[in-house]
Motif scaffolding. Sequence first.
Motif, PDB file in Angstrom:
ATOM      1  N   LEU A 170      99.636  79.920 -31.385  1.00  0.00           N
ATOM      2  CA  LEU A 170     100.361  80.957 -32.108  1.00  0.00           C
ATOM      3  C   LEU A 170     101.813  81.049 -31.662  1.00  0.00           C
ATOM      4  CD1 LEU A 170      97.673  83.793 -32.225  1.00  0.00           C
ATOM      5  CD2 LEU A 170      98.614  82.550 -34.179  1.00  0.00           C
ATOM      6  N   MET A 171     102.078  80.726 -30.407  1.00  0.00           N
ATOM      7  CA  MET A 171     103.451  80.754 -29.903  1.00  0.00           C
ATOM      8  C   MET A 171     104.191  79.452 -30.153  1.00  0.00           C
ATOM      9  SD  MET A 171     103.205  82.859 -26.335  1.00  0.00           S
ATOM     10  CE  MET A 171     102.391  81.490 -25.544  1.00  0.00           C
ATOM     11  N   GLY A 172     103.513  78.468 -30.756  1.00  0.00           N
ATOM     12  CA  GLY A 172     104.169  77.208 -31.071  1.00  0.00           C
ATOM     13  C   GLY A 172     104.283  76.251 -29.915  1.00  0.00           C
ATOM     14  N   VAL A 173     103.395  76.348 -28.924  1.00  0.00           N
ATOM     15  CA  VAL A 173     103.424  75.438 -27.786  1.00  0.00           C
ATOM     16  C   VAL A 173     102.057  74.768 -27.657  1.00  0.00           C
ATOM     17  CG1 VAL A 173     105.160  76.809 -26.576  1.00  0.00           C
ATOM     18  CG2 VAL A 173     102.737  77.222 -26.131  1.00  0.00           C
ATOM     19  N   ALA A 174     102.028  73.624 -26.986  1.00  0.00           N
ATOM     20  CA  ALA A 174     100.774  72.904 -26.774  1.00  0.00           C
ATOM     21  C   ALA A 174      99.908  73.667 -25.769  1.00  0.00           C
ATOM     22  CB  ALA A 174     101.053  71.497 -26.260  1.00  0.00           C
ATOM     23  N   PRO A 175      98.597  73.744 -25.993  1.00  0.00           N
ATOM     24  CA  PRO A 175      97.726  74.459 -25.048  1.00  0.00           C
ATOM     25  C   PRO A 175      97.824  73.937 -23.623  1.00  0.00           C
ATOM     26  CG  PRO A 175      96.557  74.010 -27.088  1.00  0.00           C
ATOM     27  CD  PRO A 175      97.860  73.265 -27.171  1.00  0.00           C
TER      28      PRO A 175
ATOM     29  N   ARG B  52     107.766  85.515 -28.263  1.00  0.00           N
ATOM     30  CA  ARG B  52     107.738  84.048 -28.370  1.00  0.00           C
ATOM     31  C   ARG B  52     107.081  83.609 -29.678  1.00  0.00           C
ATOM     32  NH1 ARG B  52     105.551  81.938 -22.615  1.00  0.00           N
ATOM     33  NH2 ARG B  52     105.868  79.923 -23.666  1.00  0.00           N
ATOM     34  N   LEU B  53     106.088  84.352 -30.145  1.00  0.00           N
ATOM     35  CA  LEU B  53     105.505  84.050 -31.446  1.00  0.00           C
ATOM     36  C   LEU B  53     106.546  84.217 -32.552  1.00  0.00           C
ATOM     37  CD1 LEU B  53     102.110  85.124 -32.909  1.00  0.00           C
ATOM     38  CD2 LEU B  53     104.177  85.822 -34.093  1.00  0.00           C
ATOM     39  N   ASN B  54     107.290  85.305 -32.513  1.00  0.00           N
ATOM     40  CA  ASN B  54     108.309  85.552 -33.540  1.00  0.00           C
ATOM     41  C   ASN B  54     109.346  84.444 -33.580  1.00  0.00           C
ATOM     42  OD1 ASN B  54     107.095  87.978 -34.231  1.00  0.00           O
ATOM     43  ND2 ASN B  54     108.386  89.189 -32.868  1.00  0.00           N
ATOM     44  N   ALA B  55     109.605  83.807 -32.449  1.00  0.00           N
ATOM     45  CA  ALA B  55     110.646  82.785 -32.384  1.00  0.00           C
ATOM     46  C   ALA B  55     110.135  81.388 -32.698  1.00  0.00           C
ATOM     47  CB  ALA B  55     111.283  82.791 -30.989  1.00  0.00           C
ATOM     48  N   ASN B  56     108.860  81.110 -32.402  1.00  0.00           N
ATOM     49  CA  ASN B  56     108.424  79.709 -32.410  1.00  0.00           C
ATOM     50  C   ASN B  56     107.222  79.401 -33.286  1.00  0.00           C
ATOM     51  OD1 ASN B  56     110.376  79.044 -30.356  1.00  0.00           O
ATOM     52  ND2 ASN B  56     109.027  80.027 -28.865  1.00  0.00           N
ATOM     53  N   ASN B  57     106.566  80.391 -33.884  1.00  0.00           N
ATOM     54  CA  ASN B  57     105.372  80.093 -34.657  1.00  0.00           C
ATOM     55  C   ASN B  57     105.728  79.284 -35.901  1.00  0.00           C
ATOM     56  OD1 ASN B  57     103.395  81.024 -37.036  1.00  0.00           O
ATOM     57  ND2 ASN B  57     102.291  81.046 -35.091  1.00  0.00           N
ATOM     58  N   GLN B  58     104.972  78.213 -36.152  1.00  0.00           N
ATOM     59  CA  GLN B  58     105.312  77.301 -37.246  1.00  0.00           C
ATOM     60  C   GLN B  58     104.891  77.849 -38.613  1.00  0.00           C
ATOM     61  OE1 GLN B  58     107.292  74.565 -36.633  1.00  0.00           O
ATOM     62  NE2 GLN B  58     107.310  75.721 -34.722  1.00  0.00           N
ATOM     63  N   ASN B  59     103.799  78.580 -38.684  1.00  0.00           N
ATOM     64  CA  ASN B  59     103.431  79.210 -39.957  1.00  0.00           C
ATOM     65  C   ASN B  59     104.480  80.240 -40.364  1.00  0.00           C
ATOM     66  OD1 ASN B  59     101.035  77.780 -40.325  1.00  0.00           O
ATOM     67  ND2 ASN B  59      99.879  79.204 -39.041  1.00  0.00           N
TER      68      ASN B  59
ATOM     69  N   ARG C 228     113.320  84.948 -38.221  1.00  0.00           N
ATOM     70  CA  ARG C 228     112.873  84.576 -36.875  1.00  0.00           C
ATOM     71  C   ARG C 228     113.975  84.821 -35.870  1.00  0.00           C
ATOM     72  NH1 ARG C 228     110.757  78.991 -35.861  1.00  0.00           N
ATOM     73  NH2 ARG C 228     112.593  78.350 -37.011  1.00  0.00           N
ATOM     74  N   GLN C 229     113.583  85.207 -34.684  1.00  0.00           N
ATOM     75  CA  GLN C 229     114.514  85.410 -33.605  1.00  0.00           C
ATOM     76  C   GLN C 229     114.925  84.069 -33.007  1.00  0.00           C
ATOM     77  OE1 GLN C 229     112.410  87.933 -30.922  1.00  0.00           O
ATOM     78  NE2 GLN C 229     112.175  89.608 -32.379  1.00  0.00           N
ATOM     79  N   ALA C 230     115.931  84.118 -32.152  1.00  0.00           N
ATOM     80  CA  ALA C 230     116.337  82.892 -31.458  1.00  0.00           C
ATOM     81  C   ALA C 230     115.204  82.415 -30.562  1.00  0.00           C
ATOM     82  CB  ALA C 230     117.586  83.156 -30.625  1.00  0.00           C
ATOM     83  N   PRO C 231     115.000  81.116 -30.466  1.00  0.00           N
ATOM     84  CA  PRO C 231     113.907  80.593 -29.643  1.00  0.00           C
ATOM     85  C   PRO C 231     113.992  81.084 -28.210  1.00  0.00           C
ATOM     86  CG  PRO C 231     114.843  78.870 -30.998  1.00  0.00           C
ATOM     87  CD  PRO C 231     115.748  80.067 -31.142  1.00  0.00           C
ATOM     88  N   ASP C 232     112.843  81.467 -27.674  1.00  0.00           N
ATOM     89  CA  ASP C 232     112.774  81.930 -26.303  1.00  0.00           C
ATOM     90  C   ASP C 232     112.844  80.741 -25.362  1.00  0.00           C
ATOM     91  OD1 ASP C 232     112.151  83.166 -23.872  1.00  0.00           O
ATOM     92  OD2 ASP C 232     110.889  84.641 -24.872  1.00  0.00           O
ATOM     93  N   GLU C 233     113.702  80.830 -24.357  1.00  0.00           N
ATOM     94  CA  GLU C 233     113.866  79.723 -23.417  1.00  0.00           C
ATOM     95  C   GLU C 233     112.708  79.613 -22.448  1.00  0.00           C
ATOM     96  OE1 GLU C 233     116.144  77.512 -23.643  1.00  0.00           O
ATOM     97  OE2 GLU C 233     117.188  78.477 -25.283  1.00  0.00           O
TER      98      GLU C 233
ATOM     99  N   ALA D 241     104.299  90.079 -44.300  1.00  0.00           N
ATOM    100  CA  ALA D 241     102.834  90.086 -44.193  1.00  0.00           C
ATOM    101  C   ALA D 241     102.348  88.959 -43.291  1.00  0.00           C
ATOM    102  CB  ALA D 241     102.210  89.962 -45.583  1.00  0.00           C
ATOM    103  N   THR D 242     102.976  87.790 -43.409  1.00  0.00           N
ATOM    104  CA  THR D 242     102.602  86.667 -42.541  1.00  0.00           C
ATOM    105  C   THR D 242     102.898  86.994 -41.086  1.00  0.00           C
ATOM    106  OG1 THR D 242     103.027  85.072 -44.308  1.00  0.00           O
ATOM    107  CG2 THR D 242     103.011  84.231 -42.052  1.00  0.00           C
ATOM    108  N   ARG D 243     104.078  87.566 -40.845  1.00  0.00           N
ATOM    109  CA  ARG D 243     104.438  87.928 -39.473  1.00  0.00           C
ATOM    110  C   ARG D 243     103.460  88.947 -38.907  1.00  0.00           C
ATOM    111  NH1 ARG D 243     108.999  89.945 -40.471  1.00  0.00           N
ATOM    112  NH2 ARG D 243     110.341  88.148 -40.094  1.00  0.00           N
ATOM    113  N   LEU D 244     103.122  89.969 -39.720  1.00  0.00           N
ATOM    114  CA  LEU D 244     102.195  91.002 -39.264  1.00  0.00           C
ATOM    115  C   LEU D 244     100.821  90.414 -38.979  1.00  0.00           C
ATOM    116  CD1 LEU D 244     101.490  93.960 -38.744  1.00  0.00           C
ATOM    117  CD2 LEU D 244     101.082  94.219 -41.204  1.00  0.00           C
ATOM    118  N   SER D 245     100.353  89.511 -39.847  1.00  0.00           N
ATOM    119  CA  SER D 245      99.040  88.897 -39.643  1.00  0.00           C
ATOM    120  C   SER D 245      99.011  88.064 -38.369  1.00  0.00           C
ATOM    121  CB  SER D 245      98.692  88.027 -40.851  1.00  0.00           C
ATOM    122  OG  SER D 245      97.477  87.346 -40.653  1.00  0.00           O
ATOM    123  N   LEU D 246     100.048  87.282 -38.136  1.00  0.00           N
ATOM    124  CA  LEU D 246     100.096  86.448 -36.933  1.00  0.00           C
ATOM    125  C   LEU D 246     100.211  87.309 -35.677  1.00  0.00           C
ATOM    126  CD1 LEU D 246     102.472  83.656 -38.260  1.00  0.00           C
ATOM    127  CD2 LEU D 246     100.032  83.428 -37.791  1.00  0.00           C
TER     128      LEU D 246
END
Length: 522
Positions: free
Chosen positions: A292-297, A100-107, A515-520, A207-212
């Motif tokens: 990190l996953m791009g969703v509200a806490p 989900r991070l790979n699909a939705n992280n904004q950074n 980025r992968q397709a967004p996780d549903e 590098a950004t992906r690995l860090s996140l």
Amino acid sequence: MSPFTPVPGDTVSKPAADRRFAPFHRTAGASRAWRPLLLAAAVALSACTVGPDYQRPTSAPAVVFKAAEGWKTADPADVLSRGDWWRLYGDPVLDDLVARLNANNQNLAAAEAQYRQARALVGGARAAFFPTLGANAGVTRSGQNGSGGSGGSLGNDGLYAGGGSSVSKSYDANLSVSWELDLWGKLRRQLESDRAGMQASAADLAATRLSLQSELVQDYLQLRVLDAQKRLLVSTMDAYGKALRLTENQYRAGIVPKSDVAQARTQLKSTEAQSIDLDYQRAQLEHAIAVLMGVAPSSFQLAAEERVPEPPGVPAGVPSVLLERRPDIAAAERRVMGANASIGVAEAAYYPDLTLSASGGYRSGSFNDWISAPNRFWSIGPAFAMTLFDGGLIRSRVEQAEASYDQTVATYRQAVLDGFREVEDYLVQLSVFERERQVQQEALDAARESLRLIENQYKAGTVDYNSVVSLQTNTLNSERTLLTLDGNRLTASVKLIAALGGGWRPEELERPVLRQAPDERQ
């Protein structure tokens, strides 16, 4: 090479007034007009490329990692041979969170967009190798005043005459083509520089992906350690609750003083306060994972689990492998490549440019017979352009490019040194935490045995309750320290994997995994 090649260290002033050779045009004799094109093509075939060819800069020599000796190497099943390095921890929930991070992280989305910009820049540099074709059609109305009197009329030919003034119209339609020949390799060096920039951007994306990913995995593992500490405190509170009830019964029977009851209650409430404090720490980690996953806490909740993953065996590898696996080192090395090519782009300004151009169309003062054979025109010919004097401007730009290259080389070498240092640090951390955990486990075993003995003595009435409380506190602290060490070992293992480049692969420079397709599942 051209006789215009500058001598290194030459201080003679170069171009200034920007005097340029005028283009040659012919309007008749088609067979003769193609001769310059054939000549230019022959020159282009023998063209050279100015500027130095790229060679990887030397870096600090290193054969092995000093701290790798004695470190547990990975089992064959644990070798980092694929990109999903977090699967080494064997936690399906963690696998889902990273996806989900790979699909939705904004950074990560911002880094991907930056890579696409660099890729588009390469497309623009490649387009410079092809001719430019243009088309134009328009009408122009112009007038001129004379010294005569007023008056006049508009004639059938579109001219307004009389009274000392005239107005005319001009209709024009044409096609034009222009092609700059890359005689000295300026365009090729520019493409080389832009392609290196694209590859550096691809490495930055990796590098950004690995860090996140590393940040999320660390947060998740620490959250699981907090869950284990929560379970420890809950079970401890149950034991303290039973001890409090036992002490209260003994007090009512007149066996123990009331101070023992107060001490037992203090011990229970103190442990309960520690348990409540863990709720805040866990919520912080849960919120960090959500972002990190791009969703509200507020829309994310992670259920507690009984299991804490074990640190995997991580292959330390050798320094040469580190240079290939670290995306930040790859990015620094590609920037050296781009800076090297920029030197050639700057040096190409010493030499003349050759542009082939051709145009043709129709031009008339009347719309009625605009497109007709008598109004046809064409031109074709090469144009040489060269700056003759500029007061040292080109030389200064070459020196800037050379200084920029030296800067990127130093940055690359520092990145290599930093990579070696980080791996050495985390290897030492893991080794120290492993030895420390063994000693702490022995201390915990001794504390548990002491607590068992002192509780039996208290039940027999040979010691007071202060002795029991003291050992209970010591045992709980030892158990929490052991869990903290487990969390430190997990964090150090994640950092070591990231320092070794994770699952990043060098071929991603040419075709990075976006980025992968967004996780549903939100």
